[in-house]
Write a protein that holds these residues in place. Structure first.
Motif, PDB file in Angstrom:
ATOM      1  N   THR A   1      20.071  -1.260  12.428  1.00 53.58           N
ATOM      2  CA  THR A   1      20.234  -1.352  10.972  1.00 53.58           C
ATOM      3  C   THR A   1      21.406  -0.498  10.507  1.00 53.58           C
ATOM      4  OG1 THR A   1      17.884  -1.817  10.581  1.00 53.58           O
ATOM      5  CG2 THR A   1      19.143  -0.957   8.735  1.00 53.58           C
ATOM      6  N   GLY A   2      21.290   0.828  10.650  1.00 55.73           N
ATOM      7  CA  GLY A   2      22.321   1.705  10.133  1.00 55.73           C
ATOM      8  C   GLY A   2      23.688   1.482  10.754  1.00 55.73           C
ATOM      9  N   LEU A   3      23.784   1.638  12.062  1.00 54.27           N
ATOM     10  CA  LEU A   3      25.071   1.524  12.752  1.00 54.27           C
ATOM     11  C   LEU A   3      25.655   0.116  12.646  1.00 54.27           C
ATOM     12  CD1 LEU A   3      27.205   2.885  14.526  1.00 54.27           C
ATOM     13  CD2 LEU A   3      25.856   2.188  16.527  1.00 54.27           C
ATOM     14  N   ALA A   4      24.825  -0.889  12.841  1.00 55.05           N
ATOM     15  CA  ALA A   4      25.320  -2.270  12.808  1.00 55.05           C
ATOM     16  C   ALA A   4      25.952  -2.604  11.458  1.00 55.05           C
ATOM     17  CB  ALA A   4      24.186  -3.239  13.118  1.00 55.05           C
ATOM     18  N   LEU A   5      25.271  -2.259  10.380  1.00 52.88           N
ATOM     19  CA  LEU A   5      25.808  -2.549   9.050  1.00 52.88           C
ATOM     20  C   LEU A   5      27.027  -1.684   8.745  1.00 52.88           C
ATOM     21  CD1 LEU A   5      22.485  -2.943   7.022  1.00 52.88           C
ATOM     22  CD2 LEU A   5      24.030  -4.756   7.805  1.00 52.88           C
TER      23      LEU A   5
ATOM     24  N   ALA B   1       8.392  -0.230  19.274  1.00 56.69           N
ATOM     25  CA  ALA B   1       8.838   0.709  18.243  1.00 56.69           C
ATOM     26  C   ALA B   1      10.243   0.360  17.764  1.00 56.69           C
ATOM     27  CB  ALA B   1       8.799   2.139  18.785  1.00 56.69           C
ATOM     28  N   ILE B   2      11.112  -0.070  18.675  1.00 55.26           N
ATOM     29  CA  ILE B   2      12.460  -0.500  18.294  1.00 55.26           C
ATOM     30  C   ILE B   2      12.376  -1.704  17.362  1.00 55.26           C
ATOM     31  CG2 ILE B   2      14.596  -1.553  19.147  1.00 55.26           C
ATOM     32  CD1 ILE B   2      14.260   0.164  21.685  1.00 55.26           C
ATOM     33  N   LEU B   3      11.580  -2.688  17.758  1.00 56.87           N
ATOM     34  CA  LEU B   3      11.426  -3.891  16.936  1.00 56.87           C
ATOM     35  C   LEU B   3      10.841  -3.548  15.569  1.00 56.87           C
ATOM     36  CD1 LEU B   3      10.022  -6.324  19.661  1.00 56.87           C
ATOM     37  CD2 LEU B   3      12.316  -6.364  18.643  1.00 56.87           C
ATOM     38  N   CYS B   4       9.886  -2.642  15.555  1.00 52.88           N
ATOM     39  CA  CYS B   4       9.268  -2.232  14.302  1.00 52.88           C
ATOM     40  C   CYS B   4      10.300  -1.672  13.336  1.00 52.88           C
ATOM     41  CB  CYS B   4       8.185  -1.185  14.561  1.00 52.88           C
ATOM     42  SG  CYS B   4       7.640  -0.319  13.064  1.00 52.88           S
ATOM     43  N   ASN B   5      11.046  -0.669  13.778  1.00 50.65           N
ATOM     44  CA  ASN B   5      11.923  -0.001  12.825  1.00 50.65           C
ATOM     45  C   ASN B   5      13.209  -0.756  12.557  1.00 50.65           C
ATOM     46  OD1 ASN B   5      11.853   2.112  10.999  1.00 50.65           O
ATOM     47  ND2 ASN B   5      13.364   3.281  12.158  1.00 50.65           N
ATOM     48  N   TRP B   6      13.505  -1.745  13.364  1.00 53.76           N
ATOM     49  CA  TRP B   6      14.580  -2.676  13.010  1.00 53.76           C
ATOM     50  C   TRP B   6      14.218  -3.320  11.673  1.00 53.76           C
ATOM     51  CZ3 TRP B   6      16.841  -6.552  17.126  1.00 53.76           C
ATOM     52  CH2 TRP B   6      17.958  -7.204  16.589  1.00 53.76           C
ATOM     53  N   MET B   7      12.946  -3.700  11.537  1.00 51.01           N
ATOM     54  CA  MET B   7      12.490  -4.330  10.307  1.00 51.01           C
ATOM     55  C   MET B   7      12.196  -3.316   9.194  1.00 51.01           C
ATOM     56  SD  MET B   7      12.500  -7.639  10.456  1.00 51.01           S
ATOM     57  CE  MET B   7      14.104  -7.358  11.225  1.00 51.01           C
ATOM     58  N   VAL B   8      11.527  -2.213   9.526  1.00 48.22           N
ATOM     59  CA  VAL B   8      11.145  -1.251   8.487  1.00 48.22           C
ATOM     60  C   VAL B   8      12.376  -0.622   7.841  1.00 48.22           C
ATOM     61  CG1 VAL B   8       9.978   0.937   8.023  1.00 48.22           C
ATOM     62  CG2 VAL B   8       8.896  -0.765   9.492  1.00 48.22           C
ATOM     63  N   SER B   9      13.337  -0.196   8.650  1.00 43.37           N
ATOM     64  CA  SER B   9      14.556   0.377   8.079  1.00 43.37           C
ATOM     65  C   SER B   9      15.338  -0.681   7.304  1.00 43.37           C
ATOM     66  CB  SER B   9      15.432   0.986   9.179  1.00 43.37           C
ATOM     67  OG  SER B   9      15.791   0.013  10.149  1.00 43.37           O
ATOM     68  N   LEU B  10      15.270  -1.929   7.769  1.00 43.42           N
ATOM     69  CA  LEU B  10      15.912  -3.014   7.031  1.00 43.42           C
ATOM     70  C   LEU B  10      15.228  -3.203   5.673  1.00 43.42           C
ATOM     71  CD1 LEU B  10      18.119  -5.167   7.166  1.00 43.42           C
ATOM     72  CD2 LEU B  10      16.434  -6.736   8.152  1.00 43.42           C
ATOM     73  N   GLY B  11      13.905  -2.975   5.634  1.00 39.14           N
ATOM     74  CA  GLY B  11      13.194  -3.054   4.357  1.00 39.14           C
ATOM     75  C   GLY B  11      13.726  -2.033   3.374  1.00 39.14           C
ATOM     76  N   ALA B  12      13.990  -0.817   3.865  1.00 38.94           N
ATOM     77  CA  ALA B  12      14.550   0.224   3.000  1.00 38.94           C
ATOM     78  C   ALA B  12      15.919  -0.172   2.488  1.00 38.94           C
ATOM     79  CB  ALA B  12      14.622   1.543   3.769  1.00 38.94           C
TER      80      ALA B  12
ATOM     81  N   ASN C   1      11.557   4.111  17.317  1.00 39.51           N
ATOM     82  CA  ASN C   1      11.861   3.933  15.891  1.00 39.51           C
ATOM     83  C   ASN C   1      13.259   4.440  15.566  1.00 39.51           C
ATOM     84  OD1 ASN C   1       8.560   4.517  14.334  1.00 39.51           O
ATOM     85  ND2 ASN C   1       9.394   2.744  15.411  1.00 39.51           N
ATOM     86  N   ALA C   2      13.628   5.592  16.163  1.00 36.64           N
ATOM     87  CA  ALA C   2      14.957   6.157  15.912  1.00 36.64           C
ATOM     88  C   ALA C   2      16.047   5.204  16.407  1.00 36.64           C
ATOM     89  CB  ALA C   2      15.085   7.515  16.585  1.00 36.64           C
ATOM     90  N   ILE C   3      15.845   4.630  17.586  1.00 40.67           N
ATOM     91  CA  ILE C   3      16.822   3.681  18.129  1.00 40.67           C
ATOM     92  C   ILE C   3      16.917   2.446  17.243  1.00 40.67           C
ATOM     93  CG2 ILE C   3      17.359   2.126  20.047  1.00 40.67           C
ATOM     94  CD1 ILE C   3      16.050   4.176  21.908  1.00 40.67           C
ATOM     95  N   GLY C   4      15.758   1.882  16.897  1.00 40.17           N
ATOM     96  CA  GLY C   4      15.741   0.664  16.096  1.00 40.17           C
ATOM     97  C   GLY C   4      16.398   0.848  14.738  1.00 40.17           C
ATOM     98  N   GLY C   5      16.076   1.957  14.072  1.00 39.87           N
ATOM     99  CA  GLY C   5      16.631   2.189  12.751  1.00 39.87           C
ATOM    100  C   GLY C   5      18.118   2.470  12.769  1.00 39.87           C
ATOM    101  N   PHE C   6      18.546   3.335  13.689  1.00 38.92           N
ATOM    102  CA  PHE C   6      19.961   3.712  13.723  1.00 38.92           C
ATOM    103  C   PHE C   6      20.845   2.596  14.263  1.00 38.92           C
ATOM    104  CE2 PHE C   6      23.439   5.638  16.337  1.00 38.92           C
ATOM    105  CZ  PHE C   6      24.304   5.842  15.265  1.00 38.92           C
ATOM    106  N   VAL C   7      20.507   2.072  15.455  1.00 41.63           N
ATOM    107  CA  VAL C   7      21.393   1.122  16.121  1.00 41.63           C
ATOM    108  C   VAL C   7      21.419  -0.234  15.424  1.00 41.63           C
ATOM    109  CG1 VAL C   7      21.819  -0.155  18.258  1.00 41.63           C
ATOM    110  CG2 VAL C   7      21.128   2.256  18.354  1.00 41.63           C
TER     111      VAL C   7
ATOM    112  N   GLY D   1      12.987   5.303   7.710  1.00 39.57           N
ATOM    113  CA  GLY D   1      14.169   4.913   6.950  1.00 39.57           C
ATOM    114  C   GLY D   1      15.296   5.905   7.136  1.00 39.57           C
ATOM    115  N   ASN D   2      14.938   7.182   7.217  1.00 43.22           N
ATOM    116  CA  ASN D   2      15.949   8.229   7.402  1.00 43.22           C
ATOM    117  C   ASN D   2      16.654   8.121   8.747  1.00 43.22           C
ATOM    118  OD1 ASN D   2      14.966   9.021   4.957  1.00 43.22           O
ATOM    119  ND2 ASN D   2      14.197  11.002   5.626  1.00 43.22           N
ATOM    120  N   PHE D   3      15.977   7.533   9.741  1.00 38.57           N
ATOM    121  CA  PHE D   3      16.616   7.301  11.034  1.00 38.57           C
ATOM    122  C   PHE D   3      17.856   6.403  10.891  1.00 38.57           C
ATOM    123  CE2 PHE D   3      12.388   7.926  13.498  1.00 38.57           C
ATOM    124  CZ  PHE D   3      12.661   9.276  13.667  1.00 38.57           C
ATOM    125  N   ALA D   4      17.846   5.529   9.897  1.00 36.32           N
ATOM    126  CA  ALA D   4      18.969   4.616   9.683  1.00 36.32           C
ATOM    127  C   ALA D   4      20.020   5.188   8.751  1.00 36.32           C
ATOM    128  CB  ALA D   4      18.466   3.280   9.134  1.00 36.32           C
ATOM    129  N   LEU D   5      19.596   5.988   7.772  1.00 33.42           N
ATOM    130  CA  LEU D   5      20.503   6.391   6.697  1.00 33.42           C
ATOM    131  C   LEU D   5      21.267   7.684   6.944  1.00 33.42           C
ATOM    132  CD1 LEU D   5      18.255   5.502   3.626  1.00 33.42           C
ATOM    133  CD2 LEU D   5      20.026   4.110   4.716  1.00 33.42           C
TER     134      LEU D   5
END
Length: 283
Positions: free
Chosen positions: A250-254, A166-177, A242-248, A80-84
């Motif tokens: 979820t975090g960056l897109a939003l 891993a990208i697909l995973c954290n796209w969803m996990v960070s979105l869950g957060a 995971n870092a790519i999926g969460g940041f790009v 989650g921190n990868f996105a936030l």
């Protein structure tokens, strides 16, 4: 109304990232340990349910319970921190050094928590090494080997596959957060965050923190995996993905689509007063 609009959610994401970047190292480690262990609990719950019902989807439905506990207790989860935290850096409220510091110490905590739970669960399901007939034992071994040796057998292609998963995973996990921030009520948060976590787990994507439990547990149970197999063919590329999926995604897109809109001062004051994701809650 308990619903929080996306623009305000992004403001909450930035504030959450700032809080995490400024958190004392002691808290990063302790909260990381608890999260690593709790995801271990969720994983063995899912495996147990799958073995009992012969339906993998049942385990996927139950696994998010551990994630919900982590979020509601305000613990630290590096995925989650990868996105936030990068959002706080982009908003010039935190530094890159503070971001990397958080990621490092939280990962250290995850490794400790995952390994401690791995030791405990191995003792529990093997009756301290005297039993081998528990179906979960073989499930853990099979999963650990599929997360390492199966990719190794594919060579360079295996690295590409594991990073993409891993990208697909954290796209969803960070979105869950983030989805937990879309509601002011506890029930609303639980329902919102449950959905993307179920999506990730049901499809067998690669989550770095789950792997910090399941692979060491498999090794303790006799899986034919070395330390280098674990880190080269799974842990390092999964953390990267995971870092790519969460940041790009979820975090960056939003951030790009909502933070660039004109800000209403009344809404911003409400964010400061009603931020549902400050010190009381975390990811």
């Amino acid at each position: 109304m308990s619903y929080i609009k996306p623009k305000l959610v992004v403001e909450n994401m930035i504030q959450a990232g700032l809080d995490k970047a400024k958190m004392p190292i002691k808290d990063m480690i302790i909260r990381g340990i608890l999260s690593g262990a709790l995801l271990g609990f969720g994983t063995t719950l899912a495996f147990t349910a799958e073995m009992q019902t012969k339906l993998g989807i049942v385990g996927a439905v139950l696994f998010p319970a551990a994630f919900v506990i982590i979020i509601l207790l305000g613990l630290e989860l590096v995925t989650g921190n990868f996105a936030l935290i990068p959002l706080a850096v982009m908003d010039k409220k935190a530094s890159v050094k503070e971001m990397l510091n958080n990621w490092f110490w939280v990962i250290v905590g995850h490794l400790i928590g995952g390994f401690v739970y791995a030791i405990f669960i191995v003792i529990a399901i093997t009756n301290f090494g005297t039993a081998t007939d528990n179906l979960v034992i073989q499930k853990i071994i099979n999963v650990a080997e599929s997360k390492t040796l199966a990719y190794q057998a594919l060579g360079v292609t295996g690295i590409i596959v594991v990073v993409v998963k891993a990208i697909l995973c954290n796209w969803m996990v960070s979105l869950g957060a983030v989805m937990a921030m879309t509601s002011k009520s506890t029930g609303g948060k639980i329902m919102a965050m449950w959905l993307p976590i179920l999506i990730f787990f049901a499809q067998g994507f690669e989550h770095a923190v789950v792997n910090m439990f399941v692979i060491p547990a498999g090794m303790l149970l006799g899986a034919n995996i070395t330390f280098s197999d674990w880190w080269i063919w799974n842990q390092i590329p999964v953390l990267f993905g995971n870092a790519i999926g969460g940041f790009v995604f979820t975090g960056l897109a939003l951030y790009v689509t909502y933070q660039t809109l004109p800000k209403n001062q009344l809404e911003l004051s409400q964010v400061n007063k009603q931020n549902p994701f400050s010190e009381a809650e975390g990811v």
